[in-house]
Design an enzyme around this catalytic site. Structure first.
Site, PDB file in Angstrom:
ATOM      1  N   ASP A 207      74.357  31.492  29.555  1.00  0.00           N
ATOM      2  CA  ASP A 207      74.235  32.379  30.721  1.00  0.00           C
ATOM      3  C   ASP A 207      74.200  31.520  31.974  1.00  0.00           C
ATOM      4  OD1 ASP A 207      73.478  34.747  32.423  1.00  0.00           O
ATOM      5  OD2 ASP A 207      73.237  35.644  30.442  1.00  0.00           O
TER       6      ASP A 207
ATOM      7  N   HIS B  78      78.446  35.587  34.041  1.00  0.00           N
ATOM      8  CA  HIS B  78      77.263  34.931  33.466  1.00  0.00           C
ATOM      9  C   HIS B  78      77.586  33.501  33.037  1.00  0.00           C
ATOM     10  CE1 HIS B  78      74.429  38.285  33.473  1.00  0.00           C
ATOM     11  NE2 HIS B  78      75.418  39.080  33.133  1.00  0.00           N
TER      12      HIS B  78
ATOM     13  N   GLU C 136      78.879  42.515  33.438  1.00  0.00           N
ATOM     14  CA  GLU C 136      78.392  42.160  34.765  1.00  0.00           C
ATOM     15  C   GLU C 136      79.197  41.005  35.371  1.00  0.00           C
ATOM     16  OE1 GLU C 136      73.743  43.573  34.459  1.00  0.00           O
ATOM     17  OE2 GLU C 136      74.210  41.515  33.895  1.00  0.00           O
TER      18      GLU C 136
END
Length: 545
Positions: A181, A252, A319
């Site tokens: 991440d 990420h 995302e």
């Protein structure tokens, strides 16, 4: 006979075994384990044997625990089904497969009482007694998982092995490891050593929600060597748990870009100045859609496939802000050259590339439900996290689905209202709420519902920085989730929550024996609170969509 066994998850059926007397295990009890049952026999000797100090030596006569694989059991209830029969002389566990046999052995351990979950006897002498029962059991879903986020806060190897045992004790069979991440890269990749030399470490860490003014100024990090991963995977396999790796792309990814700046959008920002991110939220720095990036991650995934035999590989896909791509001449040229239409199409291009790449190597891609945007890759399985809508759309399009909606089974979210919950995040989801979670939306047809291959609870670790904090957030709600994933329960409103609470009374004693720092029903203990560390409470959940 009424079910007074207090088993969790609840089995399909429990009946008395006629007039048979209870079965007493003693130093003469043998373990009758023919070829094909070796791993289950080993587990019984090293767990139940360790807790009871009973030798459980080999033998086929007299007082014995008899293990058998009976493939015919699968015809009615599937490959993980088992039958456990106890009478005065014999304990018989039959599994449709070795996995079914193992789940039957887990049930045997529960029947022995909470002291069977300890690592050594707590008294010199005691009687180990099993009730005379016949239990027939099988899981509802074949994917019964938990995501463990080791990227935001690293969990050392021993903690991961411990969680594998906790999953096995609840008959869960998938550990989804979130390995990369913005805040850390946790997997050694031989071809790219800077991923761990640089990407596994951050200078400091935000304390609490990203709006908090507080910082932990200590450096944080860690990673698993390839030998560690092989050990974790082997340990899980002995417990019939599949470890599914997640390498997040194309968002990420700041930890990877900090290690190798050429992976980022160098025509938009100075990627060489980026460091491993020290706070939370959705990060704007995403991978560049270049041939170099594709080749880099192909090499990463080549090593991932060598370490993880899982048929599934999770590539995130969630995302991913598109602002840098909108501003990037390189990204816009890729969109035009490939005829992708827009930036959503570009994200789909990333995912489709690796869907084909994994399929050519006999593996299947899993991604979060954002991979629906711009068109879903042909072989992809969807983890539906933003509610049910993504899973419904994927199932109707003929794709497999894992239901893990954040409104229901994100275990980092708080367990009660009020101010005493440690770092209260997100929706209030009580033990009862999780017990009443239903993974299959009622609007799906039977054929579409069959595409829901399972369900998963997720524990993200932005504000769960230690094993103790992870325990608090995960338990006891994981016990309720395990029942949802394993047992064939009635509709949510018709479920026997009072009966579940009664069985949980016995289960808390098992968790105590395992050393789990769970949230008590009465609320957090004083040392479980986190006064002064800011969360982000949401008083009411919006409608589930």
């Amino acid at each position: 006979m009424s079910d007074d066994t207090d088993l969790i998850p609840a089995p399909r059926s429990v009946g008395g075994n006629g007039t048979a007397a209870p079965h007493v295990l003693d130093e003469h009890t043998a373990l009758d384990a023919p070829p094909g049952t070796d791993r289950v026999a080993h587990w019984l000797r090293t767990t139940v044997g360790q807790a009871t100090r009973l030798p459980l030596g080999p033998g086929t006569d007299g007082n014995r625990i008899r293990l058998r694989v009976r493939p015919g059991l699968a015809e009615e209830h599937g490959p993980e089904s088992y039958r456990l029969t106890v009478d005065e002389h014999t304990v018989s566990i039959e599994g449709a497969s070795e996995a079914g046999l193992f789940w039957g052995a887990q049930t045997l351990r529960q029947l022995l009482g909470p002291d069977a979950f300890r690592r050594a006897p707590v008294t010199e002498r005691r009687t180990w007694e099993l009730p005379a029962v016949v239990i027939e059991d099988a899981p509802r879903f074949r994917w019964r998982g938990m995501l463990l986020d080791v990227a935001r806060h690293f969990m050392p190897k021993d903690g991961v092995l411990r969680y594998i045992d906790l999953l096995a004790a609840h008959k869960l069979n998938v550990l989804h490891l979130h390995l990369t991440d913005d805040q850390g890269w946790r997997l050694e990749i031989a071809a790219f050593p800077r991923l761990t030399e640089v990407g596994a470490w951050r200078a400091r860490t935000k304390l609490g929600h990203r709006d908090s003014p507080l910082w932990d100024e200590r450096p944080h990090g860690g990673y698993y060597t390839q030998a560690d991963i092989r050990e974790i995977v082997a340990y899980a396999a002995e417990r019939h748990i599949t470890v599914v790796p997640e390498v997040d792309i194309p968002g990420h990814s700041q930890a990877a870009i900090a290690a190798y700046p050429e992976l980022g959008n160098t025509d938009v920002i100075d990627t060489a100045s980026l460091e491993v991110w020290d706070t939370w939220g959705v990060n704007p720095n995403v991978l560049a859609p270049t041939d170099n990036t594709l080749a880099f991650y192909e090499q990463v995934l080549t090593e991932v496939l060598e370490l993880f035999p899982s048929p599934y590989v999770h590539l995130g896909g969630d995302e991913c802000p598109k602002d840098q791509w909108r501003a990037s001449p390189t990204a816009q040229a890729r969109i035009a050259a490939e005829g992708l239409g827009d930036e959503d199409g570009l994200q789909s291009w990333f995912i489709r590339h690796f869907d084909r790449w994994l399929a050519a190597r006999g593996r299947r891609l899993v991604g979060w439900d954002e991979i629906l945007e711009g068109g879903l890759a042909e072989g992809a399985t969807v983890s539906s996290w933003r509610g049910y809508a993504g899973g419904i759309a994927a199932a109707r399009a003929g794709h497999d689905v894992i239901m893990c909606p954040e409104q229901q089974v994100y275990l980092d979210h708080r367990q009660a209202g009020g101010t005493e919950e440690p770092v209260p995040i997100g929706y209030v989801r009580t033990l009862e709420d999780v017990f009443r979670f239903e993974p299959v939306p009622p609007e799906l047809t039977p054929a579409e519902a069959a595409r829901v291959i399972g369900t998963q609870a997720n524990i993200w670790t932005e504000v769960t920085e230690t094993q103790q904090r992870v325990d608090y957030q995960v338990f006891p709600r994981l016990a309720a989730f395990a029942e949802v994933a394993w047992s064939r329960l009635p509709a949510p409103a018709e479920r026997d929550h009072a009966g579940f609470e009664r069985r949980m009374t016995a289960h808390y004693a098992r968790l105590d024996a395992l050393g789990v720092d769970y949230r008590p029903p009465s609320g957090p203990r004083p040392w479980q609170r986190r006064p002064g560390i800011i969360g982000r409470p949401i008083e009411g959940a919006p409608p589930i969509v």
